[in-house]
Design a protein around this motif. Sequence first.
Motif, mmCIF file in Angstrom:
data_model
loop_
_atom_site.group_PDB
_atom_site.id
_atom_site.type_symbol
_atom_site.label_atom_id
_atom_site.label_comp_id
_atom_site.label_asym_id
_atom_site.label_seq_id
_atom_site.Cartn_x
_atom_site.Cartn_y
_atom_site.Cartn_z
ATOM 1 N N ILE A 178 11.182 -66.906 17.666
ATOM 2 C CA ILE A 178 12.263 -66.763 16.580
ATOM 3 C C ILE A 178 13.469 -66.782 17.176
ATOM 4 C CG2 ILE A 178 12.920 -65.380 14.695
ATOM 5 C CD1 ILE A 178 10.301 -66.536 14.214
ATOM 6 N N LEU A 181 17.752 -64.057 17.530
ATOM 7 C CA LEU A 181 17.461 -62.531 17.243
ATOM 8 C C LEU A 181 17.039 -62.038 18.441
ATOM 9 C CD1 LEU A 181 16.709 -60.644 15.053
ATOM 10 C CD2 LEU A 181 14.521 -61.211 14.902
ATOM 11 N N VAL A 242 12.407 -61.016 9.397
ATOM 12 C CA VAL A 242 13.596 -61.187 10.409
ATOM 13 C C VAL A 242 14.934 -60.857 9.725
ATOM 14 C CG1 VAL A 242 15.420 -63.198 10.985
ATOM 15 C CG2 VAL A 242 12.844 -63.349 11.138
#
Length: 254
Positions: A178, A181, A242
């Motif tokens: 991801i 992040l 997220v």
Amino acid sequence: MISEPELADEDGGAPRPPDRSETYVVGDDDVSRRRNARALSPRGVRWLWALGGALAASAVWAGGLYAYDRTGADLRGYRISEDLCLDADLSALSELLGGKRSPQPAVEEQRAIDRSFCDVTMMRGRPREVKDDALPSSYSSVVVNYTLHKETDPAPEFDATLTPLAHSRIVDRKTKRIPELGERAYLMTDSAGYTPELKVLDGRAVFSIEVRSEYVAEGPHGTGPPAKPERVDPDALELALVEDMKTLMAAVKK
């Protein structure tokens, strides 16, 4: 044959050049003269400078150790979470999975590491009343973990501990990176894309949010056949994870 002129004594003649060893004598004995002569020789001066430099370097090194011990590692503003169920808002997941119920937080603070935990149930609609003598057909358990490493760097071991061991109930896991992040972030899911777990490393802080879908049998006391699972779109779950992770990371910073 012309010889070199002799130096005059103290009673007359040209002044005698000062004796380097006698100029700095403290005491009248010959031992003091020899010690002063050695100390003021070029070799003795170099030795004193070297000793002074070593002492200065030691003082700087000791001062650096004191400053490190006093300030500790750079935690990037992260602090301990006294109640992770409060710091983890999880509003995005709640929109998909239902309202939060029965939050169970835990916290442990140590010299080297701080750990916080939260287990919360999410359930759509209102649970059936007790008089109906039935259990909800399905619900979700959301498990949140937050670890702050205050003395060691977790980065070298982070990637190596992403997937569970072989005896875990979920062996076949897919891993997806991801971006943007924390320092590094990965989403792990089962082969069908469900049971997601999002793990994030940011400096000395490690976070994880896992969603476990639970199903129970219908009928009185769960004696009937199992309810048909109600699936949630995996892409929607990823986005919610997220979003909630970003909110959590901001909440536990000073």
